[in-house]
Motif scaffolding. Structure first.
Motif, PDB file in Angstrom:
ATOM      1  N   TYR A  29     -10.817  53.337  36.690  1.00 32.05           N
ATOM      2  CA  TYR A  29     -11.211  52.815  35.629  1.00 32.05           C
ATOM      3  C   TYR A  29     -10.481  52.342  34.946  1.00 32.05           C
ATOM      4  O   TYR A  29     -10.760  50.838  33.927  1.00 32.05           O
ATOM      5  CB  TYR A  29     -12.430  53.412  35.232  1.00 32.05           C
ATOM      6  CG  TYR A  29     -13.489  53.482  35.890  1.00 32.05           C
ATOM      7  CD1 TYR A  29     -14.623  52.778  36.178  1.00 32.05           C
ATOM      8  CD2 TYR A  29     -14.720  54.657  36.359  1.00 32.05           C
ATOM      9  CE1 TYR A  29     -15.869  52.631  36.654  1.00 32.05           C
ATOM     10  CE2 TYR A  29     -15.033  55.243  37.799  1.00 32.05           C
ATOM     11  CZ  TYR A  29     -15.882  53.570  37.704  1.00 32.05           C
ATOM     12  OH  TYR A  29     -17.100  53.927  38.374  1.00 32.05           O
ATOM     13  N   LEU A  36     -12.243  44.291  32.274  1.00 37.26           N
ATOM     14  CA  LEU A  36     -13.617  44.748  32.116  1.00 37.26           C
ATOM     15  C   LEU A  36     -13.781  44.501  29.989  1.00 37.26           C
ATOM     16  O   LEU A  36     -15.144  43.814  30.060  1.00 37.26           O
ATOM     17  CB  LEU A  36     -13.750  46.489  32.010  1.00 37.26           C
ATOM     18  CG  LEU A  36     -13.996  47.068  33.446  1.00 37.26           C
ATOM     19  CD1 LEU A  36     -13.779  48.081  32.883  1.00 37.26           C
ATOM     20  CD2 LEU A  36     -14.636  46.568  34.185  1.00 37.26           C
ATOM     21  N   GLU A  37     -12.821  43.966  29.708  1.00 34.05           N
ATOM     22  CA  GLU A  37     -12.720  44.039  28.516  1.00 34.05           C
ATOM     23  C   GLU A  37     -13.208  42.131  28.212  1.00 34.05           C
ATOM     24  O   GLU A  37     -13.271  41.932  27.042  1.00 34.05           O
ATOM     25  CB  GLU A  37     -11.266  43.942  27.754  1.00 34.05           C
ATOM     26  CG  GLU A  37     -10.914  45.340  27.241  1.00 34.05           C
ATOM     27  CD  GLU A  37      -9.788  45.753  27.090  1.00 34.05           C
ATOM     28  OE1 GLU A  37      -9.163  46.632  26.051  1.00 34.05           O
ATOM     29  OE2 GLU A  37      -8.960  44.932  27.059  1.00 34.05           O
ATOM     30  N   THR A  39     -15.023  41.517  30.864  1.00 35.12           N
ATOM     31  CA  THR A  39     -16.414  40.997  31.619  1.00 35.12           C
ATOM     32  C   THR A  39     -17.368  40.957  30.885  1.00 35.12           C
ATOM     33  O   THR A  39     -17.904  41.842  30.095  1.00 35.12           O
ATOM     34  CB  THR A  39     -16.291  42.368  32.629  1.00 35.12           C
ATOM     35  OG1 THR A  39     -14.930  42.070  33.541  1.00 35.12           O
ATOM     36  CG2 THR A  39     -17.067  41.777  33.738  1.00 35.12           C
ATOM     37  N   LYS A  40     -18.763  40.166  31.803  1.00 31.93           N
ATOM     38  CA  LYS A  40     -19.262  39.983  30.500  1.00 31.93           C
ATOM     39  C   LYS A  40     -20.989  41.550  30.891  1.00 31.93           C
ATOM     40  O   LYS A  40     -20.249  41.999  32.285  1.00 31.93           O
ATOM     41  CB  LYS A  40     -20.447  38.793  31.223  1.00 31.93           C
ATOM     42  CG  LYS A  40     -20.127  37.773  30.589  1.00 31.93           C
ATOM     43  CD  LYS A  40     -20.865  36.053  30.457  1.00 31.93           C
ATOM     44  CE  LYS A  40     -20.628  35.144  30.178  1.00 31.93           C
ATOM     45  NZ  LYS A  40     -20.944  34.246  31.427  1.00 31.93           N
ATOM     46  N   ILE A  41     -21.100  41.821  30.364  1.00 34.06           N
ATOM     47  CA  ILE A  41     -21.658  42.992  30.014  1.00 34.06           C
ATOM     48  C   ILE A  41     -22.687  42.989  31.761  1.00 34.06           C
ATOM     49  O   ILE A  41     -22.885  44.627  31.653  1.00 34.06           O
ATOM     50  CB  ILE A  41     -22.324  43.417  29.102  1.00 34.06           C
ATOM     51  CG1 ILE A  41     -22.694  44.950  28.796  1.00 34.06           C
ATOM     52  CG2 ILE A  41     -23.432  42.470  28.701  1.00 34.06           C
ATOM     53  CD1 ILE A  41     -24.086  45.520  27.686  1.00 34.06           C
ATOM     54  N   TYR A  42     -23.466  42.372  31.850  1.00 33.13           N
ATOM     55  CA  TYR A  42     -24.210  42.587  33.170  1.00 33.13           C
ATOM     56  C   TYR A  42     -23.553  42.370  34.500  1.00 33.13           C
ATOM     57  O   TYR A  42     -24.191  43.305  35.388  1.00 33.13           O
ATOM     58  CB  TYR A  42     -25.444  41.488  32.934  1.00 33.13           C
ATOM     59  CG  TYR A  42     -25.030  39.724  32.992  1.00 33.13           C
ATOM     60  CD1 TYR A  42     -23.973  39.462  34.206  1.00 33.13           C
ATOM     61  CD2 TYR A  42     -24.755  39.893  31.528  1.00 33.13           C
ATOM     62  CE1 TYR A  42     -24.101  37.542  33.446  1.00 33.13           C
ATOM     63  CE2 TYR A  42     -24.762  37.999  30.580  1.00 33.13           C
ATOM     64  CZ  TYR A  42     -24.640  37.409  31.824  1.00 33.13           C
ATOM     65  OH  TYR A  42     -23.242  36.337  32.464  1.00 33.13           O
ATOM     66  N   LEU A  44     -20.672  44.466  34.545  1.00 36.55           N
ATOM     67  CA  LEU A  44     -20.064  45.624  34.174  1.00 36.55           C
ATOM     68  C   LEU A  44     -19.758  46.376  35.613  1.00 36.55           C
ATOM     69  O   LEU A  44     -19.068  47.111  36.262  1.00 36.55           O
ATOM     70  CB  LEU A  44     -19.894  46.141  33.320  1.00 36.55           C
ATOM     71  CG  LEU A  44     -19.479  45.007  31.576  1.00 36.55           C
ATOM     72  CD1 LEU A  44     -19.303  45.977  30.801  1.00 36.55           C
ATOM     73  CD2 LEU A  44     -17.691  45.446  32.857  1.00 36.55           C
ATOM     74  N   GLN A 153     -16.163  37.459  39.789  1.00 38.53           N
ATOM     75  CA  GLN A 153     -15.448  38.777  38.773  1.00 38.53           C
ATOM     76  C   GLN A 153     -14.520  39.484  40.433  1.00 38.53           C
ATOM     77  O   GLN A 153     -15.056  40.632  39.938  1.00 38.53           O
ATOM     78  CB  GLN A 153     -17.085  39.268  38.800  1.00 38.53           C
ATOM     79  CG  GLN A 153     -18.163  38.758  38.230  1.00 38.53           C
ATOM     80  CD  GLN A 153     -16.931  38.195  37.307  1.00 38.53           C
ATOM     81  OE1 GLN A 153     -17.160  39.248  36.307  1.00 38.53           O
ATOM     82  NE2 GLN A 153     -17.392  37.239  35.784  1.00 38.53           N
TER      83      GLN A 153
END
Length: 199
Positions: A29, A36-37, A39-42, A44, A153
């Motif tokens: 992780y 991840l910084e 990446t859109k929250i949905y 993740l 993604q």
């Protein structure tokens, strides 16, 4: 009773595997933080593929130590550990071929991900998976491929984006193979008792 069975059912070994997988999950992780910084929250939940696979296996091992089976985690673990374990090995070898160089972290990833693929399969005879667990895990797995290669993604790594169409095609069929492997190893094989043997 063979030595492999004695090792797999040894309580100290189960604890060791749990700790190693937990540390690997945390490292995974952390490795994904830069991606991840941005990446859109949905998206993740579907981006950090390998650490999520090892997290599934952590739940499996924890359940074993409690004397329980958590089948949905078992089937998610065997599918994703094999899929992303083999995927990472192939991608790092491809990186070496394309760039002519692989840093030491790449060789470490090859070894650790190969171990991921193996460990999920080794414990498969102890899983208590039913067909509907496999259906749910298959949906998760193929949906993850769509997120990676339709919504783009996929893991950002070296120069592999140059071959993203081919990688996406390879990944889809690796998912199918992983799902079939889970079916064979959890539904078709003779199940063995783990908990009465834990010592």
């Amino acid at each position: 009773m063979n030595y492999m069975y004695l090792l797999l059912t040894n309580k100290s070994f189960l604890w060791l595997l749990l700790v190693v997988n937990l540390l690997g999950t945390i490292y995974g992780y952390i490795w994904y933080i830069p991606q991840l910084e941005i990446t859109k929250i949905y998206f993740l939940p579907f981006v950090p593929d390998s650490p999520t696979a090892s997290l599934f296996f952590c739940f499996v091992l924890f359940a074993f130590l409690l004397g329980k089976n958590w089948p949905i985690f078992e089937v998610l673990a065997i599918i994703t550990l094999f899929k992303y374990g083999i995927w990472a090995v192939v991608m790092n070898i491809l990186t070496l071929i394309v760039t002519g160089y692989l840093p030491w972290e790449g060789y470490m990833l090859i070894g650790s991900h190969l171990a991921m693929a193996i460990q999920g399969v080794l414990y498969a005879p102890f899983y208590r998976v039913k067909w509907w667990h496999i259906v749910i895990a298959a949906i998760w797995t193929l949906h993850n491929d769509i997120i990676d290669y339709v919504f783009m993604q996929y893991p950002i790594y070296s120069k592999l984006s140059l071959y993203i169409s081919e990688i996406g095609y390879f990944t889809f069929w690796l998912s199918i193979l992983s799902i079939l492997l889970a079916y064979v190893y959890t539904i078709k094989v003779k199940r063995r008792t783990l908990f009465s043997s834990i010592r």
